[in-house]
Scaffold this motif. Structure first.
Motif, PDB file in Angstrom:
ATOM      1  N   ARG A  32       0.831  -1.201   0.000  1.00  0.00           N
ATOM      2  CA  ARG A  32       0.000   0.000   0.000  1.00  0.00           C
ATOM      3  C   ARG A  32       0.862   1.246   0.000  1.00  0.00           C
ATOM      4  O   ARG A  32       0.568   2.220  -0.689  1.00  0.00           O
ATOM      5  CB  ARG A  32      -0.893   0.013   1.236  1.00  0.00           C
ATOM      6  CG  ARG A  32      -2.013  -0.975   1.112  1.00  0.00           C
ATOM      7  CD  ARG A  32      -3.112  -0.600   2.047  1.00  0.00           C
ATOM      8  NE  ARG A  32      -4.335  -1.229   1.621  1.00  0.00           N
ATOM      9  CZ  ARG A  32      -5.528  -0.882   2.051  1.00  0.00           C
ATOM     10  NH1 ARG A  32      -5.649   0.097   2.912  1.00  0.00           N
ATOM     11  NH2 ARG A  32      -6.593  -1.484   1.628  1.00  0.00           N
ATOM     12  N   LEU A  33       1.919   1.183   0.801  1.00  0.00           N
ATOM     13  CA  LEU A  33       2.800   2.348   0.918  1.00  0.00           C
ATOM     14  C   LEU A  33       3.438   2.675  -0.427  1.00  0.00           C
ATOM     15  O   LEU A  33       3.428   3.821  -0.871  1.00  0.00           O
ATOM     16  CB  LEU A  33       3.885   2.054   1.953  1.00  0.00           C
ATOM     17  CG  LEU A  33       4.626   3.251   2.511  1.00  0.00           C
ATOM     18  CD1 LEU A  33       3.686   4.122   3.320  1.00  0.00           C
ATOM     19  CD2 LEU A  33       5.771   2.787   3.387  1.00  0.00           C
ATOM     20  N   ASN A  39       2.541   1.777  -3.405  1.00  0.00           N
ATOM     21  CA  ASN A  39       1.604   2.074  -4.483  1.00  0.00           C
ATOM     22  C   ASN A  39       0.719   3.269  -4.148  1.00  0.00           C
ATOM     23  O   ASN A  39      -0.442   3.305  -4.486  1.00  0.00           O
ATOM     24  CB  ASN A  39       0.738   0.860  -4.782  1.00  0.00           C
ATOM     25  CG  ASN A  39       1.541  -0.213  -5.467  1.00  0.00           C
ATOM     26  OD1 ASN A  39       2.271   0.073  -6.405  1.00  0.00           O
ATOM     27  ND2 ASN A  39       1.445  -1.429  -4.989  1.00  0.00           N
ATOM     28  N   SER A  40       1.304   4.232  -3.473  1.00  0.00           N
ATOM     29  CA  SER A  40       0.561   5.447  -3.135  1.00  0.00           C
ATOM     30  C   SER A  40       1.439   6.624  -3.553  1.00  0.00           C
ATOM     31  O   SER A  40       2.582   6.439  -3.956  1.00  0.00           O
ATOM     32  CB  SER A  40       0.312   5.483  -1.629  1.00  0.00           C
ATOM     33  OG  SER A  40       1.499   5.868  -0.977  1.00  0.00           O
ATOM     34  N   PRO A  41       0.912   7.840  -3.449  1.00  0.00           N
ATOM     35  CA  PRO A  41       1.776   8.983  -3.748  1.00  0.00           C
ATOM     36  C   PRO A  41       3.039   8.988  -2.895  1.00  0.00           C
ATOM     37  O   PRO A  41       4.081   9.487  -3.329  1.00  0.00           O
ATOM     38  CB  PRO A  41       0.884  10.174  -3.415  1.00  0.00           C
ATOM     39  CG  PRO A  41      -0.492   9.691  -3.659  1.00  0.00           C
ATOM     40  CD  PRO A  41      -0.482   8.253  -3.233  1.00  0.00           C
ATOM     41  N   TYR A  42       2.965   8.423  -1.691  1.00  0.00           N
ATOM     42  CA  TYR A  42       4.168   8.362  -0.865  1.00  0.00           C
ATOM     43  C   TYR A  42       5.237   7.481  -1.520  1.00  0.00           C
ATOM     44  O   TYR A  42       6.420   7.795  -1.484  1.00  0.00           O
ATOM     45  CB  TYR A  42       3.834   7.831   0.536  1.00  0.00           C
ATOM     46  CG  TYR A  42       4.970   7.974   1.506  1.00  0.00           C
ATOM     47  CD1 TYR A  42       5.243   9.197   2.088  1.00  0.00           C
ATOM     48  CD2 TYR A  42       5.792   6.898   1.822  1.00  0.00           C
ATOM     49  CE1 TYR A  42       6.301   9.352   2.959  1.00  0.00           C
ATOM     50  CE2 TYR A  42       6.844   7.039   2.694  1.00  0.00           C
ATOM     51  CZ  TYR A  42       7.091   8.274   3.266  1.00  0.00           C
ATOM     52  OH  TYR A  42       8.149   8.418   4.123  1.00  0.00           O
ATOM     53  N   ARG A  69       5.634   7.091  -4.649  1.00  0.00           N
ATOM     54  CA  ARG A  69       6.210   7.876  -5.740  1.00  0.00           C
ATOM     55  C   ARG A  69       7.283   8.820  -5.196  1.00  0.00           C
ATOM     56  O   ARG A  69       8.340   8.998  -5.796  1.00  0.00           O
ATOM     57  CB  ARG A  69       5.086   8.689  -6.382  1.00  0.00           C
ATOM     58  CG  ARG A  69       5.484   9.429  -7.613  1.00  0.00           C
ATOM     59  CD  ARG A  69       4.271   9.993  -8.293  1.00  0.00           C
ATOM     60  NE  ARG A  69       3.561  10.945  -7.461  1.00  0.00           N
ATOM     61  CZ  ARG A  69       2.241  11.059  -7.415  1.00  0.00           C
ATOM     62  NH1 ARG A  69       1.481  10.287  -8.126  1.00  0.00           N
ATOM     63  NH2 ARG A  69       1.680  11.962  -6.643  1.00  0.00           N
ATOM     64  N   LEU A  70       6.991   9.361  -4.028  1.00  0.00           N
ATOM     65  CA  LEU A  70       7.944  10.246  -3.374  1.00  0.00           C
ATOM     66  C   LEU A  70       9.230   9.489  -3.038  1.00  0.00           C
ATOM     67  O   LEU A  70      10.339   9.984  -3.259  1.00  0.00           O
ATOM     68  CB  LEU A  70       7.291  10.735  -2.084  1.00  0.00           C
ATOM     69  CG  LEU A  70       7.555  12.140  -1.628  1.00  0.00           C
ATOM     70  CD1 LEU A  70       7.229  13.105  -2.734  1.00  0.00           C
ATOM     71  CD2 LEU A  70       6.686  12.438  -0.418  1.00  0.00           C
ATOM     72  N   LYS A  81      10.416   6.892  -4.520  1.00  0.00           N
ATOM     73  CA  LYS A  81      11.178   6.638  -5.747  1.00  0.00           C
ATOM     74  C   LYS A  81      11.855   7.912  -6.240  1.00  0.00           C
ATOM     75  O   LYS A  81      12.959   7.861  -6.777  1.00  0.00           O
ATOM     76  CB  LYS A  81      10.250   6.098  -6.832  1.00  0.00           C
ATOM     77  CG  LYS A  81       9.797   4.680  -6.583  1.00  0.00           C
ATOM     78  CD  LYS A  81       8.946   4.224  -7.740  1.00  0.00           C
ATOM     79  CE  LYS A  81       8.168   2.982  -7.397  1.00  0.00           C
ATOM     80  NZ  LYS A  81       7.169   2.684  -8.419  1.00  0.00           N
ATOM     81  N   SER A  82      11.189   9.048  -6.068  1.00  0.00           N
ATOM     82  CA  SER A  82      11.805  10.287  -6.541  1.00  0.00           C
ATOM     83  C   SER A  82      13.081  10.578  -5.756  1.00  0.00           C
ATOM     84  O   SER A  82      14.046  11.081  -6.313  1.00  0.00           O
ATOM     85  CB  SER A  82      10.816  11.456  -6.444  1.00  0.00           C
ATOM     86  OG  SER A  82      10.774  11.984  -5.143  1.00  0.00           O
ATOM     87  N   GLN A 111      11.684   8.895   7.816  1.00  0.00           N
ATOM     88  CA  GLN A 111      10.471   8.096   7.992  1.00  0.00           C
ATOM     89  C   GLN A 111      10.676   6.676   7.485  1.00  0.00           C
ATOM     90  O   GLN A 111      10.310   5.703   8.151  1.00  0.00           O
ATOM     91  CB  GLN A 111       9.310   8.733   7.224  1.00  0.00           C
ATOM     92  CG  GLN A 111       8.757   9.974   7.891  1.00  0.00           C
ATOM     93  CD  GLN A 111       7.781  10.716   7.003  1.00  0.00           C
ATOM     94  OE1 GLN A 111       7.807  10.591   5.788  1.00  0.00           O
ATOM     95  NE2 GLN A 111       6.928  11.514   7.613  1.00  0.00           N
TER      96      GLN A 111
END
Lengths: 369, 227
Positions: free
Chosen positions: A185-186, A188-191, A193-194, A196-197, A218
């Motif tokens: 879930r973590l 595959n969420s906008p988080y 993506r963050l 990976k960025s 975190q």
């Protein structure tokens, strides 16, 4: 040969190591944090579980033996079978405590290096792990080099040893499933993506308004906390622990799982853990079955792990189940996901296997270059 | 130096004159050796780059710094702020799914208007160099900027694409009141769009004024042509 026993021990170890490899995957695979100190946080979890559970049982029974003494081990043999409720409560409490304390330790140790490159962090946690291990070897209250024994099994009150191990296996497996679902879930969420960025380009991420040090902190808290849970499970499973279990080579075994299975893919982490713990268990059984071999099977296991890493890096550097960059959750929001039929999939696998066999043959023909 | 709100200000100068360094100082990457940076009356020297970004001062890079293994769409989405970027709210999909759908729509619109239509689903490292430049610009528009510091948006893309991009930037400025501060080597294109120009040479301010004034300044010609 005891197949059931083998399977139970394999699945239990698989669960423990999978939690470790998933946590490393969150850090290294998704966020690009090279955590070379996994063993340290694993060890912290194990020692927290051992110390707190022994203390709890001794205190409840009004005994005041030192934790590492022979009296404790003998007393625990009977104490742990008397009060099932206490067993379960202590077990759950120490799991939670191991998560928090390992997590905080992960955060604190990496705090000074959050603002600099990944290599600094890797070396810092690696040396922290070694320092901690050497400290515990010389720290008498937790038994020094002998460590602690008599850790109360959460199901010690169950008479049949197979049933006891099976119950523990189910608990470990449940925790693994919970942690796996949480990680999925973590990421595959906008988080995710963050995360990976940050892995792709810390500076660009910072420039786009993201608090990169906070994200890393975190992820390290979560990852180290998960390692703590794995450590606590190990302590209860083994019944006794000592500092020398948590050597750096353990960290690299977890790295091997992630590299072999495929980084930035939780399924890969599971596969890697499955294969390497299987080798681990199989070598124990083989060692027992063939006692007159000229070499110790354990050494062969290490060679196999090394060979696996080299082969993976040579032929499939992204791991067996690589990161699927196109399967982003964003597409699923629009119902645009492409469905692949079973036939297409098998065709794909067949082609790939053919390609690798070819590659392998040509590699040998070239004299291993 | 000052950039008036709502204007299009150009920054030109020969190579090595300190244009990008100035952007790095404004956006918080380098601490200034001396001097201070103010944004809408508030001092922003010493803030972290992410804090400056969240104030609405957004920069692009001369050499695109994309996230190579993410898709083009995801590259744009990272630049926006989503509720699902907090650990606690990322776990439950219902917390962020609506906001995310809006952001995706916005990203598609921006991608279309800068000329990235059709490549949204490609991996960023697979697209052409010109597309990378466009992604860099598109990304900076995702979080409703107040000031855009654009570092050579037209370098490496064709004349007509550059014209389109500039037209789009001007349109944005008019629609959303964004202030533009643009570094550009292709003075022929730049001069058609800017209200005011600063010229840097060897780290010093050489000249300033309207495009006509600057172009007729003898010192500027000397710095560029070297005679």
């Amino acid at each position: 040969m005891d197949i059931i026993g083998f399977l139970i021990s394999w699945i239990t170890l698989f669960s423990i190591y999978s939690i470790l490899s998933i946590s490393l995957n969150l850090e290294a695979g998704y966020t690009g944090i090279s955590n070379f100190g996994k063993a340290a946080f694993y060890g912290i979890g194990a020692f927290i579980a051992a110390v707190v559970s022994l203390l709890a049982f001794l205190t409840v029974s009004g005994l005041s033996y030192p934790l590492y003494s022979l009296e404790t081990i003998v007393a625990m043999g009977t104490l742990s079978k008397q009060n099932p409720v206490l067993n379960i409560i202590v077990f759950l409490f120490t799991l939670a405590l191991a998560f928090v304390i390992s997590g905080v330790a992960g955060y604190l140790v990496s705090y000074p290096t959050l603002r600099v490159g990944p290599a600094f962090l890797g070396i810092t946690v690696l040396s922290f792990g070694e320092l901690l291990r050497i400290f515990l070897r010389n720290f008498q209250p937790t038994g020094g080099t002998y460590g602690l024994a008599g850790i109360p099994h959460p199901f010690a009150f169950v008479q049949d040893p197979t049933a006891r191990d099976l119950a523990f296996m189910l608990i470990a497996l449940t925790l693994l499933i919970a942690i796996y679902l949480f990680s999925e879930r973590l990421v595959n969420s906008p988080y995710g993506r963050l995360m990976k960025s940050v892995r792709e380009d810390e500076v660009a991420s910072l420039c786009l308004g993201k608090d990169v040090p906070k994200i890393k902190a975190q992820v390290l808290f979560i990852g180290s906390g998960m390692a703590g849970i794995a450590g606590a499970l190990l302590a209860y499973y083994m019944g006794s622990i000592n500092p020398d279990i948590f050597v750096p080579s353990l960290t690299f075994e977890v790295w091997a799982m992630v590299i072999f299975g495929g980084s930035a893919n939780n399924k890969g982490a599971l596969l890697g853990a499955g294969v390497i713990t299987f080798l681990n268990r199989a070598s124990v059984v083989l060692n027992f079955m063939f006692q007159n071999l000229p070499v110790d099977v354990n050494y062969i296991r290490w060679m196999l792990v090394g060979l696996l890493i080299v082969a993976t890096l040579l032929f499939k550097p992204e791991g067996l189940i690589p990161e699927d960059t196109r399967s982003s959750f964003v597409w699923s929001l629009f119902g645009e996901q492409k469905t692949v039929s079973f036939k297409e999939r098998t065709e794909e696998v067949r082609k790939r296997v053919k390609l690798y066999v070819k590659k392998l043959i040509s590699w040998f023909m070239m004299g291993g270059e | 130096m000052s950039v008036r709100e709502g204007s299009v200000t150009g920054l030109i100068g020969p190579n090595g004159s300190g244009k990008t360094t100035l952007f790095n100082v404004i956006s918080g990457f380098y601490p200034p050796d001396s001097g201070e940076v103010y944004f809408m009356g508030n001092k922003i020297t010493g803030l972290n780059p992410n804090e400056i970004y969240n104030l609405g001062v957004i920069r692009t890079f001369q050499n695109p710094r994309l996230f190579p293994r993410l898709t083009v769409l995801e590259n744009l989405l990272v630049a926006a702020e989503s509720r699902g970027e907090r650990v606690t709210s990322s776990i439950a999909k219902r917390n962020w799914v609506d906001g995310e759908a809006k952001l995706v729509k916005k990203a598609y619109e921006i991608a279309k208007s800068v000329g990235l239509e059709g490549v949204e689903r490609n991996i960023a490292s697979d697209v052409s160099g010109a597309h990378m430049k466009l992604i860099e610009t598109a990304r900076s528009l995702m979080n409703s900027p107040k000031v855009l510091l654009v570092d050579e948006p037209a370098a490496g893309i064709s004349y007509s694409a550059a014209k389109n991009l500039f037209n789009y930037l001007i349109k944005l400025k008019e629609d959303y009141g964004i202030t533009l501060f643009i570094i550009e080597h292709r003075i022929d294109i730049l001069m058609d769009y800017v209200d005011y120009v600063y010229v840097l040479h060897l780290g010093k301010l050489l000249s300033q004024g309207t495009p006509e004034e600057v172009l007729s300044d003898k010192k500027v010609r000397e710095a560029y042509i070297g005679d």
